[in-house]
Scaffold this motif. Structure first.
Motif, PDB file in Angstrom:
ATOM      1  N   TRP A 206       0.851  -1.185   0.000  1.00 22.50           N
ATOM      2  CA  TRP A 206       0.000   0.000   0.000  1.00 22.50           C
ATOM      3  C   TRP A 206       0.883   1.230   0.000  1.00 22.50           C
ATOM      4  O   TRP A 206       1.884   1.287   0.725  1.00 22.50           O
TER       5      TRP A 206
ATOM      6  N   GLY B 290       0.878   7.841  -1.521  1.00 19.89           N
ATOM      7  CA  GLY B 290       0.667   8.598  -2.754  1.00 19.89           C
ATOM      8  C   GLY B 290       0.671  10.100  -2.601  1.00 19.89           C
ATOM      9  O   GLY B 290      -0.004  10.803  -3.348  1.00 19.89           O
TER      10      GLY B 290
ATOM     11  N   ASN C 145      -4.303   0.982   3.967  1.00 24.68           N
ATOM     12  CA  ASN C 145      -5.068   0.265   2.942  1.00 24.68           C
ATOM     13  C   ASN C 145      -6.200   1.090   2.357  1.00 24.68           C
ATOM     14  O   ASN C 145      -6.991   0.580   1.548  1.00 24.68           O
TER      15      ASN C 145
ATOM     16  N   ARG D 266      -8.266   3.508  -0.004  1.00 27.69           N
ATOM     17  CA  ARG D 266      -8.240   3.932  -1.396  1.00 27.69           C
ATOM     18  C   ARG D 266      -8.313   5.448  -1.453  1.00 27.69           C
ATOM     19  O   ARG D 266      -8.753   6.102  -0.508  1.00 27.69           O
ATOM     20  N   GLY D 267      -7.895   6.017  -2.568  1.00 26.06           N
ATOM     21  CA  GLY D 267      -7.852   7.464  -2.694  1.00 26.06           C
ATOM     22  C   GLY D 267      -9.148   8.066  -3.198  1.00 26.06           C
ATOM     23  O   GLY D 267     -10.051   7.365  -3.671  1.00 26.06           O
TER      24      GLY D 267
ATOM     25  N   GLY E  26      -9.033  10.211  -5.632  1.00 29.23           N
ATOM     26  CA  GLY E  26      -8.744  10.693  -6.971  1.00 29.23           C
ATOM     27  C   GLY E  26      -8.136  12.075  -6.878  1.00 29.23           C
ATOM     28  O   GLY E  26      -8.221  12.750  -5.835  1.00 29.23           O
TER      29      GLY E  26
ATOM     30  N   GLU F 233     -15.179   0.584  -1.734  1.00 31.92           N
ATOM     31  CA  GLU F 233     -14.004   0.909  -0.921  1.00 31.92           C
ATOM     32  C   GLU F 233     -13.853   2.422  -0.900  1.00 31.92           C
ATOM     33  O   GLU F 233     -13.279   3.022  -1.801  1.00 31.92           O
TER      34      GLU F 233
ATOM     35  N   PRO G 266     -12.748   6.249   0.664  1.00 37.38           N
ATOM     36  CA  PRO G 266     -11.575   6.809   1.355  1.00 37.38           C
ATOM     37  C   PRO G 266     -11.792   6.878   2.861  1.00 37.38           C
ATOM     38  O   PRO G 266     -12.902   7.177   3.341  1.00 37.38           O
TER      39      PRO G 266
ATOM     40  N   ASN H 250      -4.399  10.320  -2.389  1.00 34.90           N
ATOM     41  CA  ASN H 250      -4.059   9.544  -3.579  1.00 34.90           C
ATOM     42  C   ASN H 250      -3.552   8.146  -3.242  1.00 34.90           C
ATOM     43  O   ASN H 250      -2.866   7.522  -4.049  1.00 34.90           O
ATOM     44  N   SER H 251      -3.854   7.650  -2.064  1.00 34.31           N
ATOM     45  CA  SER H 251      -3.340   6.346  -1.666  1.00 34.31           C
ATOM     46  C   SER H 251      -3.969   5.238  -2.499  1.00 34.31           C
ATOM     47  O   SER H 251      -5.088   5.366  -3.006  1.00 34.31           O
ATOM     48  N   MET H 252      -3.218   4.148  -2.615  1.00 33.75           N
ATOM     49  CA  MET H 252      -3.689   3.034  -3.444  1.00 33.75           C
ATOM     50  C   MET H 252      -2.989   1.747  -3.029  1.00 33.75           C
ATOM     51  O   MET H 252      -1.922   1.763  -2.423  1.00 33.75           O
TER      52      MET H 252
ATOM     53  N   LYS I 121      -1.145  -1.558  -4.405  1.00 34.85           N
ATOM     54  CA  LYS I 121      -0.443  -2.059  -5.585  1.00 34.85           C
ATOM     55  C   LYS I 121      -0.324  -3.583  -5.518  1.00 34.85           C
ATOM     56  O   LYS I 121      -0.868  -4.226  -4.625  1.00 34.85           O
TER      57      LYS I 121
END
Length: 453
Positions: A87, A90, A115, A117-118, A120, A214, A216, A245-247, A249
């Motif tokens: 994770w 970002g 963990n 999600r962003g 955007g 999911e 933010p 902007n977390s994501m 991978k």
């Protein structure tokens, strides 16, 4: 005659206890005068830094601890492969109150939860609904649709056991986003888990439900949580802008790092002692859990420097990915089971490098009674709590294989000042307290390898 027989029986026990007492004093004296724990922690924190699973820093920490244990001449040092989540944060997160009738636009201190999600690159805007814990959310249900849920349950300041207070409020962080998504929320803000009111947001792991979106999930500092709550009391249409902007991978190959000294009489009986090598991606992971890792390595180093040959096999284990997956602990237990290894005890230090008060444990009544029987050997060092239930997250997966699970139990009153924050750096660790913990762990390992469990 009976009295003579009783004395003949009692004398060896007295001599054994005296020998144990002398050796434990040697351990404490050595660590407090010639310990390496503090300097090793300094290198880990300052030269490598924070070590989230899958990162280059985590890989560097694997190599550093492997080389460190090799330099101390442990019998065996090896890497145990494990796939871990990767994770990334970002970039910097943002949060801003947009329309306060009192203050106008107000910046808020936030950190994305692990963990998450962003939003955007353009972020999102929503009205805020305040709730207290998961139960508070469930009372509102559909009223949170299309809104940002603000979980504002504080840790209970009346609980002296701060880990108990942490556990009481942790549900909103761990599953808040998953629960809010069920009712159509677009994001969550979660009050940081600390008793202090300050500007440091605390990150930490959170888990999604695969059946729902999911969304933010960000932590907000306690100071700004108080501010946001006060603004909401006078203005129900308050809007907040969030951007992160977390994501997640692709998974990455990483390793548990294991050093071993083979037992001289019962090598098949294993005592594992360790901490988790990964940390969150802010601060330096000093208390959580660089301290525990360096204390565990020190246990085996002391044995080598003392020239002692343990009766049972000693392992120092640096587990990977405790923070956002527990993959290292699970893999270690899986491999141990597949190899039919016999762990008699597993000891974890993951409650900070503060002054030790005792040991928590999970095990059979006989195992816990034996642990408690050694209490008087520790009281000269102000270590006296042996009745606390517990153990550690990384050693938990070993439980069904039968060992007693033991956690170093330090004074936890300051732990949540630093836990999962940018403030968890080397400078906030006290050398003497850290070394007392290392000595306590070594003394306990000594008793277990001598007496069994």
């Amino acid at each position: 005659m009976k009295k003579i027989l009783f004395l003949l029986f009692l004398c060896p026990l007295i001599l054994k206890a005296q020998n144990h007492s002398e050796n434990i004093q040697k351990i404490f004296n050595y660590e407090l005068t010639e310990g390496h724990t503090y300097e090793n922690l300094r290198y880990l924190c300052k030269e490598i830094g924070n070590r989230i699973s899958g990162s280059p820093q985590a890989a560097a920490a694997v190599e550093y601890t492997k080389q460190l244990m090799e330099s101390y001449g442990f019998d065996t040092v090896y890497l145990q492969p494990v796939m871990v989540p990767h994770w990334v944060r970002g970039g910097k997160e943002q949060a801003k109150v947009l329309n306060s009738s009192k203050l106008g636009a107000v910046d808020l201190n936030v950190l994305a939860l692990g963990n998450s999600r962003g939003t955007g690159p353009n972020g999102l805007v929503g009205e805020v609904v305040e709730v207290y814990g998961i139960e508070g959310l469930r009372k509102l249900e559909d009223q949170v649709k299309g809104k940002i849920v603000f979980f504002n349950q504080p840790m209970d300041p009346t609980l002296i056991n701060t880990f108990q207070a942490y556990g009481g409020a942790n549900g909103q962080r761990g599953s808040g986003a998953a629960e809010a998504a069920k009712f159509g929320a677009i994001a969550v803000l979660v009050r940081s888990l600390t008793n202090r009111v300050d500007d440091f947001p605390h990150t930490g792991n959170q888990r999604y439900n695969p059946d729902y979106p999911e969304i933010p999930a960000l932590a907000i500092s306690t100071k700004d949580a108080e501010l946001l709550s006060s603004l909401l009391k006078g203005q129900k249409d308050l809007k907040v802008y969030l951007q992160n902007n977390s994501m997640m991978k692709e998974e990455v190959l990483s390793y548990n790092v294991i050093g071993e000294i083979k037992g001289s009489e019962k090598p098949e009986e294993i005592i594992a002692v360790g901490g988790h090598l990964d940390s969150w991606d802010v601060g330096e992971g000093a208390h959580d859990d660089g301290a525990g890792c360096m204390q565990a390595i020190e246990v085996l180093r002391i044995y080598k420097e003392m020239g002692w040959k343990p009766k049972r096999t000693l392992r120092a284990v640096m587990w990977m990915n405790e923070e956002n997956g527990l993959r290292g602990g699970q893999e270690y237990a899986k491999v141990a089971k597949a190899k039919a290894e016999k762990h008699i005890a597993a000891i974890e230090s993951d409650a900070g490098g503060f002054i030790p008060l005792g040991f928590s444990s999970t095990g059979t009544e006989a195992q816990r009674s034996k642990l408690a029987s050694w209490r008087d050997l520790f009281t000269p060092y102000n270590i006296w709590k042996f009745d606390v239930p517990g153990g550690g997250a990384d050693i938990g997966p070993l439980r069904d294989q039968g060992p007693i699970l033991i956690g170093l139990h330090p004074d936890s009153q300051r732990y949540f000042n630093y836990h999962h924050t940018a403030a968890d750096v080397f400078e906030v660790v006290d050398q003497r307290e850290l070394e007392l913990g290392a000595a306590a762990m070594t003394a306990l390992v000594y008793l277990i390898e001598q007496e069994g469990m």
